[in-house]
Design an enzyme around this catalytic site. Structure first.
Site, PDB file in Angstrom:
ATOM      1  N   LYS A  10       0.862  -1.188   0.000  1.00 50.36           N
ATOM      2  CA  LYS A  10       0.000   0.000   0.000  1.00 50.36           C
ATOM      3  C   LYS A  10       0.889   1.226   0.000  1.00 50.36           C
ATOM      4  CE  LYS A  10       0.890   1.353   4.397  1.00 50.36           C
ATOM      5  NZ  LYS A  10       1.619   2.614   4.743  1.00 50.36           N
ATOM      6  N   GLY A 112      10.236  -2.162   7.022  1.00 52.55           N
ATOM      7  CA  GLY A 112      10.433  -0.788   7.452  1.00 52.55           C
ATOM      8  C   GLY A 112      10.371   0.222   6.330  1.00 52.55           C
ATOM      9  N   SER A 119       1.706  -5.959   7.724  1.00 47.01           N
ATOM     10  CA  SER A 119       0.246  -5.907   7.879  1.00 47.01           C
ATOM     11  C   SER A 119      -0.446  -6.632   6.738  1.00 47.01           C
ATOM     12  CB  SER A 119      -0.223  -4.451   7.934  1.00 47.01           C
ATOM     13  OG  SER A 119       0.258  -3.802   9.084  1.00 47.01           O
ATOM     14  N   SER A 120       0.079  -6.472   5.534  1.00 46.91           N
ATOM     15  CA  SER A 120      -0.506  -7.134   4.378  1.00 46.91           C
ATOM     16  C   SER A 120      -0.357  -8.641   4.490  1.00 46.91           C
ATOM     17  CB  SER A 120       0.157  -6.632   3.095  1.00 46.91           C
ATOM     18  OG  SER A 120      -0.464  -7.172   1.954  1.00 46.91           O
ATOM     19  N   ASP A 152      -3.164  -1.128  10.609  1.00 46.22           N
ATOM     20  CA  ASP A 152      -3.296  -1.130   9.148  1.00 46.22           C
ATOM     21  C   ASP A 152      -3.934  -2.405   8.603  1.00 46.22           C
ATOM     22  OD1 ASP A 152      -2.139   1.326   9.043  1.00 46.22           O
ATOM     23  OD2 ASP A 152      -0.246   0.669   8.158  1.00 46.22           O
TER      24      ASP A 152
END
Length: 302
Positions: A10, A112, A119-120, A152
């Protein structure tokens, strides 16, 4: 049954810090859009209840990896649900379903980097195992689970570009233009907590309506701090800004420059200096993970 699932990146088209809660979490306004680029997860259900991550990441303990934590979290919920059903039906027999999995990750997204890789990964695990184990949890239920692991994760579970508020969990679907992006990574890992705790971080950006935000030039409140602290990021933004609008994504180290066409983006990447490393990706308002889920659901009934 072995299945391959994408865990897309994202970008934050804009990101503002509008306040801070009493518990220390920050109030945000941000616009998420997905990229047609990311990690890949290879998931194989097991005939027992073992969760095995076959490709551990260097420097991250397997039990603390979001992939493993997400799988165990869903496993715990479905086992609890099954136990309740058996109790209600007054059955004493043990559950004959086995909620285990072997998971491998092909890692393309930098740790990072601000592209949401962890999160994905976690969101893809929750959605994929919900499908493979036939848990039948709704997206909302999965998002609630995911939020306990990271702010997220819900947007990745829903898989639609969204305007987010709160700590990033209050989502409203948006359809921004799907542009082409040159994503540049300086080769450094920026720790999110370090940036949030910086004394120079502005935490009172005016809260604005979505309509106002969309009509205002997009910026990122974390960019000035990261540019000051990390020369590598400053150098990338300075160079890319000569060719296209460029800014930081999230609170990581990756920078994106936006273009109207793929060819324009590639032209700039082709003339980039040796120290600039990156890739080209198209913005997508529906994530590749959701498209993959739709494909697997169709295949079940054909």
């Amino acid at each position: 049954m072995i299945q391959i699932w994408p865990a897309p990146a994202k970008i934050n088209l804009f990101l503002y810090v509008t306040g801070q809660y009493a518990n220390g979490y920050h109030q945000l306004q941000t616009l998420f859009q997905f990229l047609d680029y990311g990690d890949e997860l290879i998931i194989t259900p097991r005939c027992d209840q073992q969760i095995r991550l076959l490709t551990p990441l260097a420097g991250i303990d397997q039990e603390h990896n979001l992939i493993t934590r997400a799988a165990r979290l869903l496993q715990k919920q479905i086992l609890k649900q099954d136990q309740l059903k058996r109790t209600q039906l007054q059955k004493k027999s043990s559950n004959n379903k086995n909620y285990g999995a072997d998971i491998s990750v092909i890692k393309y997204l930098p740790i990072g980097g601000g592209l949401g890789g962890g999160s994905s990964n976690a969101a893809t695990v929750l959605v994929a195992l919900n499908h493979l184990w036939q848990c039948n949890f709704t997206d909302k239920e999965l998002a609630i689970l995911g939020l306990t692991l990271g702010a997220d994760i819900p947007v990745f579970i829903y898989g639609q570009s969204a305007f987010a508020e709160g700590i990033g969990e209050k989502l409203q679907s948006v359809i921004p233009i799907e542009k082409w992006y040159l994503i540049a990574h300086p080769g450094i890992n920026i720790i999110t907590s370090l940036i949030f705790s910086d004394s120079k971080l502005v935490k009172n950006t005016l809260t604005r309506s979505l309509a106002t935000l969309l009509a205002t030039p997009f910026t990122n409140d974390f960019e000035p701090i990261i540019r000051e602290r990390f020369y590598e990021v400053k150098r990338i933004i300075s160079w890319l800004s000569k060719y296209a609008p460029s800014r930081l994504t999230g609170t990581g180290s990756c920078v994106f420059a936006e273009f109207d066409t793929e060819s324009l983006a590639r032209e700039v990447l082709n003339i980039a200096p040796e120290w600039l490393h990156g890739f080209i990706a198209k913005g997508s308002n529906i994530s590749s993970m959701r498209r993959t889920l739709s494909k697997y659901l169709v295949s079940m009934y054909t």
